[in-house]
Structure formats: C-alpha cells, structure tokens
Write a protein that holds these residues in place. Structure first.
Motif, short mmCIF file in Angstrom:
data_model
loop_
_atom_site.label_atom_id
_atom_site.label_comp_id
_atom_site.label_asym_id
_atom_site.label_seq_id
_atom_site.Cartn_x
_atom_site.Cartn_y
_atom_site.Cartn_z
N VAL A 166 0.83 -1.20 0.00
CA VAL A 166 0.00 0.00 0.00
C VAL A 166 0.87 1.25 0.00
O VAL A 166 0.62 2.21 -0.75
CB VAL A 166 -0.95 0.00 1.21
CG1 VAL A 166 -1.66 1.35 1.34
CG2 VAL A 166 -1.98 -1.12 1.09
N LEU A 167 1.90 1.28 0.85
CA LEU A 167 2.75 2.46 0.96
C LEU A 167 3.58 2.68 -0.31
O LEU A 167 3.80 3.83 -0.72
CB LEU A 167 3.66 2.34 2.18
CG LEU A 167 2.95 2.37 3.54
CD1 LEU A 167 3.94 2.15 4.67
CD2 LEU A 167 2.19 3.68 3.73
N SER A 168 4.05 1.61 -0.92
CA SER A 168 4.80 1.75 -2.17
C SER A 168 3.94 2.40 -3.25
O SER A 168 4.40 3.27 -3.99
CB SER A 168 5.31 0.38 -2.64
OG SER A 168 6.24 -0.17 -1.73
N GLU A 169 2.69 1.97 -3.31
CA GLU A 169 1.76 2.56 -4.29
C GLU A 169 1.45 4.02 -3.94
O GLU A 169 1.43 4.89 -4.81
CB GLU A 169 0.47 1.74 -4.31
CG GLU A 169 -0.60 2.27 -5.25
CD GLU A 169 -0.25 2.10 -6.72
OE1 GLU A 169 -0.82 2.85 -7.55
OE2 GLU A 169 0.59 1.23 -7.04
N LEU A 170 1.24 4.30 -2.67
CA LEU A 170 0.88 5.64 -2.22
C LEU A 170 2.02 6.64 -2.46
O LEU A 170 1.80 7.75 -2.94
CB LEU A 170 0.53 5.61 -0.73
CG LEU A 170 0.17 6.95 -0.08
CD1 LEU A 170 -1.18 7.45 -0.59
CD2 LEU A 170 0.14 6.80 1.45
N PHE A 171 3.25 6.24 -2.12
CA PHE A 171 4.40 7.14 -2.19
C PHE A 171 5.05 7.18 -3.57
O PHE A 171 5.79 8.12 -3.88
CB PHE A 171 5.45 6.74 -1.17
CG PHE A 171 5.02 6.90 0.27
CD1 PHE A 171 4.02 7.77 0.65
CD2 PHE A 171 5.64 6.15 1.26
CE1 PHE A 171 3.63 7.91 1.97
CE2 PHE A 171 5.27 6.29 2.59
CZ PHE A 171 4.26 7.16 2.95
N GLY A 172 4.85 6.14 -4.36
CA GLY A 172 5.52 6.07 -5.65
C GLY A 172 6.99 5.72 -5.54
O GLY A 172 7.78 5.96 -6.47
N MET A 192 5.11 13.16 1.64
CA MET A 192 4.78 11.77 1.97
C MET A 192 4.29 11.64 3.41
O MET A 192 3.42 10.80 3.69
CB MET A 192 6.00 10.88 1.73
CG MET A 192 6.37 10.75 0.27
SD MET A 192 7.73 9.58 -0.01
CE MET A 192 8.14 9.96 -1.71
N THR A 193 4.81 12.45 4.32
CA THR A 193 4.28 12.39 5.69
C THR A 193 2.81 12.82 5.70
O THR A 193 2.00 12.24 6.43
CB THR A 193 5.10 13.27 6.66
OG1 THR A 193 5.02 14.63 6.27
CG2 THR A 193 6.55 12.83 6.72
N GLU A 194 2.46 13.83 4.88
CA GLU A 194 1.07 14.26 4.82
C GLU A 194 0.19 13.16 4.22
O GLU A 194 -0.94 12.93 4.68
CB GLU A 194 0.97 15.53 3.99
CG GLU A 194 1.60 16.75 4.66
CD GLU A 194 1.56 17.99 3.78
OE1 GLU A 194 0.98 17.90 2.67
OE2 GLU A 194 2.11 19.03 4.18
N LYS A 195 0.68 12.49 3.18
CA LYS A 195 -0.08 11.38 2.59
C LYS A 195 -0.31 10.27 3.60
O LYS A 195 -1.40 9.69 3.68
CB LYS A 195 0.67 10.83 1.36
CG LYS A 195 0.64 11.72 0.14
CD LYS A 195 1.38 11.05 -1.02
CE LYS A 195 1.36 11.91 -2.27
NZ LYS A 195 2.07 11.27 -3.40
N PHE A 196 0.72 9.99 4.39
CA PHE A 196 0.58 8.92 5.38
C PHE A 196 -0.46 9.30 6.44
O PHE A 196 -1.31 8.48 6.81
CB PHE A 196 1.93 8.64 6.05
CG PHE A 196 1.87 7.49 7.02
CD1 PHE A 196 2.02 6.18 6.58
CD2 PHE A 196 1.65 7.71 8.38
CE1 PHE A 196 1.95 5.12 7.48
CE2 PHE A 196 1.59 6.66 9.28
CZ PHE A 196 1.74 5.36 8.83
N ASP A 197 -0.41 10.53 6.90
CA ASP A 197 -1.37 10.96 7.92
C ASP A 197 -2.81 10.85 7.42
O ASP A 197 -3.71 10.43 8.16
CB ASP A 197 -1.08 12.41 8.34
CG ASP A 197 0.20 12.53 9.15
OD1 ASP A 197 0.79 11.49 9.52
OD2 ASP A 197 0.64 13.68 9.39
N ARG A 198 -3.02 11.23 6.15
CA ARG A 198 -4.37 11.10 5.58
C ARG A 198 -4.77 9.63 5.46
O ARG A 198 -5.93 9.27 5.71
CB ARG A 198 -4.44 11.78 4.22
CG ARG A 198 -4.38 13.31 4.29
CD ARG A 198 -4.83 13.94 2.98
NE ARG A 198 -3.95 13.60 1.86
CZ ARG A 198 -2.89 14.30 1.51
NH1 ARG A 198 -2.55 15.39 2.19
NH2 ARG A 198 -2.14 13.94 0.49
N LEU A 199 -3.82 8.78 5.10
CA LEU A 199 -4.10 7.36 4.94
C LEU A 199 -4.60 6.73 6.23
O LEU A 199 -5.52 5.90 6.21
CB LEU A 199 -2.83 6.64 4.45
CG LEU A 199 -2.90 5.12 4.32
CD1 LEU A 199 -3.82 4.73 3.17
CD2 LEU A 199 -1.50 4.55 4.08
#
Length: 536
Positions: A132-138, A206-213
């Motif tokens: 999931v994280l690989s896809e989210l972060f690219g 990426m920290t912001e993407k993780f927090d939303r996830l």
C-alpha cells in the motif's frame, strides 16, 4: 617510530581523550572499536559480545536487556584490552558513535516504555502495508522499513497504536538512552521513512499522505511527530550523560561528557568503512544479512521492488540491494565441519576451519559443479520467498566434491544479491569500484574473488574489512571535530584512507561465466525453495 614509542603515543592519546569510540550492534555480534582521533585508520583496541536474535511468536526479536548486557560486555572487553596493551584505565573518549542494524520497529509510549517487543528488520510480516505504501508514495517501501511496520500495526488494529509517542531504530534507541536525545543519522532515518534529497529530511509530502491514509484507523496520528529528528554526518548529536556512562560502563570508570555523532545504520557505517560515499562508488557488507550500496549520479528511471533508495550519512541518494540472508547458513555448515574436527581429535579453531574450507573451494569448478546452495533462513523478498528454507540441492550428475560444495555455499551467499545487482545494470548505473567488508572476506582472495565474478567488476578489500561497521561509526565519531573543514568524502580520502592498504581483485575470466551459469540454475531452482516454504 619504534613499537615502544607507538605504544606510548597510543597510551597518551587514550589518557588525554584523543580517541573516538564506535559501537555497532550487528545481527550476531556487538562490537566496540576505539581509534586514534588524529589518525582514525589506527585501531587502538576492540571488544565484542556474541548474541543472537530470538524467534518468539513468529517474530524475530532481541530483548532490550540483552542489548545492555551485550554492550556492557563488549565495552568491558575493549577496556580490558586498553589496560593490557597500554597500561592505563579507559576513563574518557573524545567522541562516541552508535550504529546498529537498520529498520525494524521500536515504539514507545509517553513514559518511554516499549509497547511491543522489538521487531527487527528480519521480519517479513508487513507485506500488505509495504504494498500500500509503495503505491501511495511512488517509491519502493520494503517489508523491513520502520514505516511499513507502523502501518501494518495500524492495519492489524494492534491496541498499542494509540499509545505510540515515538518510534525509532535500534541505533536510535541506544543513542537516546546514552544522551537523552531522540535523533537519527540521515542514513538510518532513510530506512525508517523516505528522505527528500533536497531537504535531506523526511519527505513532507509523503508524511502528509501517510497521515491522511491512517486518519480513519488511527485518528490523531501524525507520523512526523513520532519520528526521530534527522541529523547529517558531522553534526553534534548530544553528549554522554551520567546515566549513559553507567549504561556503557557499570564499573564507573568512564566519565560522562563525550560528544556523540548522529547514530547510524549498518549500511551507512559500511559505506564509511569502505570509502564509498561518492557517486559511482559502492560497497558490499556481508554478515547475517548481505547488502550492496551504490551511490547514484542520477535518479533511477523507475521503481524496482529489488531496490530501496536510502542515503549516505551525508544525505546523498544511494540504491540499496538488501538481502535478509547472508553468511549465517555458511557459518552453520562450517560449524558442522568444526564439530567433525573436534570428535576426530583435531585442534583447529573456527577461524582456521573457515580458512581451510574457503581455500579448498578454489579447487572447485567455476560453476560449482552443478551444486546449488540456498542460504534462506528467513524470508527473502527479492527471491519472492515469504519464509526461509535453507536448502542444498544437487542432481545425480553433479560433481559432488568438497571443493564444489564449499564454492556452492560461497556462491549462495551472493546469489540473491546478484539478482538485485542485475537490476542496477539494466538501469545503466555506473560503478567504478565495489568495496567489500565483513568477516566472510577475512580469508584473503576467496570470497572477494567470487564476488568479483558475481558482479563482473573489481572488488576491493581493505585491512579493516573484518572490523566493519564498528570501525566505520568510530570514524564518523572522529569526523565530528573535522566536519567544519572537510566534507565527508574529502575527510575519508585525506584523513582516513590516504595510507590505507587495499587489495583489489579483478573478475576471473572463468569465474564470470561460471557464476552466471550458477545463477541461471539458482534462479530456476527458486521453484524448489517456494515448494519447500509451502509444504515444510
């Protein structure tokens, strides 16, 4: 200078604190290394402690009590060597550095209490989170990365998640307890969470993407508030406290006050120990795991699951080929032969048996006679294995000799690594030299030669190859006083390796096609490994 004068000068440096102490927590050994701060290539004393991870509840771990018992034993051995060789008591050092195996998961609550047992890099239970994280972060997020462990705990709704106030690596934990500071060197931090090459800190987007996830499953979790502060090589990372001094040396001889460099991972200290922090340089570190680091000139064209992007201790991007399984299975086979020698009435020690068997392998066939050795004690993502099943495989027509058996075992140490390195070749990554270090390279001209054949590139080994990361983090500690004048690469070239004795081995004309044939069979034979994981 006479030997007596050299000893007197070293004793004076120790008494006056003109030294640097490096401590590294490896997978099977905790090692302490004291160097002359004015000449970091000079090792003054060492100490070590053997330890092993435990497989508890289907998870690889080390108890924190074992961390402190082990480092105290290693430090005591070093201090004893100082007394024996130099006739003085080790009471102070000029600087200290802490290094350890990267990645893993050590979460703490607001009172500083560990919430779950230490989950080491060796655990491969984070497949869903990593995908999931690989896809989210690219970018590729490997199973062993700390952020994958945190997110997997969120997905599994583990009850401790709501209590996490800080998580770190093993090096970060030890450094915190010695200094009171929750910091991490950028190289080790890059194995926790992706680093922005522009800021050399955690990637803010990426920290912001993780927090939303995680906002629905773990409301209020902000990962940037939980991660350690990132520091670069040469930056001051705190001072040894009274409590920290007592943790290292319960005898009370060691005084507090020594400055510490940023704690680093074993990958970063390996780069330092092999003078591989500039573009087009690389190193291979072989121990319980094995990994290659290549400093990049440019970004890779695309994401590869075989490669993680980490950094040097100075923050420059590095492509890492990390394999969970290194030389442990080889050591088990050597232990079997050692027992045979003992019951037969022989008196060879382990190092002598390693040397005898390694040299015997030189008489083997270039392709190891059709034999195959798989060293997978743990899962190996590059090979597509969720769990480990070490195997030795041969066909009826294979040439089953001791020489071929040992060559197959040594080739097996480099097998999965070679699969990953082929990806870098396809990316067009240029490499001028590969430097190797780790105990497997102590027998001159054997493992080094086979690695050159596996990579098709020159491989260098220095005098400090077997000292490894403990020496590398001691060098980083010595760099504290020089960082305002020299960048890290210049410091290593001019102050550390200028007079170093380095042996370079070119690829052998028969080993290159021989290893290629071995690797072709090795790749095909992974189906046997997969079947073993499914059925055994």
């Amino acid at each position: 200078m006479s030997a007596e004068s050299t000893t007197d000068a070293a004793a004076a440096a120790i008494r006056e604190g003109r030294t640097a102490l490096g401590i590294e927590f490896g997978s099977t050994r905790i090692k302490a290394c004291l160097v002359d701060a004015d000449d970091p290539s000079t090792v003054l004393a060492v100490g070590s402690h053997e330890w092993e991870n435990e497989f508890v509840g289907r998870s690889w771990t080390y108890a924190l009590d074992a961390v402190w018992a082990g480092v105290q034993d290693a430090y005591a051995g070093l201090a004893a060597e100082v007394r024996s060789r130099y006739g003085t008591t080790l009471e102070t050092v000029g600087a200290i550095g802490i290094s350890a195996m990267m990645h893993g998961y050590l979460p703490f609550d607001e009172d500083g209490q560990l919430l779950v047992p230490f989950r080491t890099w060796r655990n491969t239970s984070t497949e869903r989170a990593a995908a999931v994280l690989s896809e989210l972060f690219g970018v590729n997020i490997p199973l062993r990365w700390s952020i994958a462990h945190l997110y997997q705990a969120v997905l599994d709704e583990e009850p401790h998640i709501g209590k996490v106030r800080f998580f770190t690596t093993l090096a970060g934990y030890v450094h915190w307890k010695l200094t009171g500071r929750k910091v991490l060197g950028v190289g080790d931090a890059s194995g926790m969470f992706p680093i922005d090459p522009a800021t050399r800190g955690y990637d803010a987007a990426m920290t912001e993407k993780f927090d939303r996830l995680v906002s629905e499953r773990a409301y209020g979790l902000h990962v940037s508030e939980l991660l350690p502060e990132v520091l670069l090589a040469g930056q001051h990372a705190g001072d040894l406290t009274e409590t920290g001094a007592a943790l290292l040396d319960p005898s009370g001889a060691l005084r507090p006050g020594a400055p510490l460099c940023p704690p680093e991972g074993d990958a970063g200290t390996g780069m330092v120990a092999t003078e591989s922090v500039a573009p087009r340089t690389g190193n291979v570190s072989a121990g319980t795991s094995i990994f290659a680091m290549v400093v990049l000139e440019r970004p890779l064209r695309r994401v590869h699951h075989e490669l993680d992007i980490v950094t040097t201790p100075a923050g420059d991007p590095v492509a890492m080929v990390h394999c969970n399984n290194g030389a442990s299975e080889l050591a088990s086979w050597v232990g079997l032969f050692q027992r045979f020698v003992t019951v037969a009435g022989g008196e060879l020690d382990a190092d002598e048996i390693f040397a005898v068997l390694f040299r015997e392998s030189l008489d083997g066939d270039p392709d190891a006679g059709g034999l195959l050795a798989y060293n997978h004690l743990a899962g190996e993502p590059i090979a597509g294995l969720s769990e480990g099943r070490p195997l030795f495989v041969r066909t009826p027509e294979s040439r089953f000799t001791l020489a071929n058996f040992m060559r197959a075992q040594l080739y097996g140490v480099f097998g999965t690594l070679a699969l990953g390195m082929r990806v870098l070749e396809d990316e067009g990554v240029a490499l001028d030299r590969m430097f190797a270090h780790g105990g497997v390279f102590r027998t001159a001209g054997v493992a080094q030669r086979y690695l050159a054949g596996a990579l098709g590139a020159p491989v260098a080994v220095g005098e400090t190859a077997s000292e490894g990361g403990a020496w590398g983090i001691a060098v980083l500690a010595a760099y504290l006083s020089e960082s305002s004048a020299l960048d890290l690469d210049a410091f290593l070239r001019e102050r550390v390796f200028a007079r170093a004795s380095i042996a370079v081995v070119e690829p052998d004309a028969e080993d290159v096609p021989g290893f290629a044939a071995y690797l072709s069979r090795y790749r095909a034979g992974l189906a046997v490994e997969s079947a073993a994981v499914t059925t055994l």
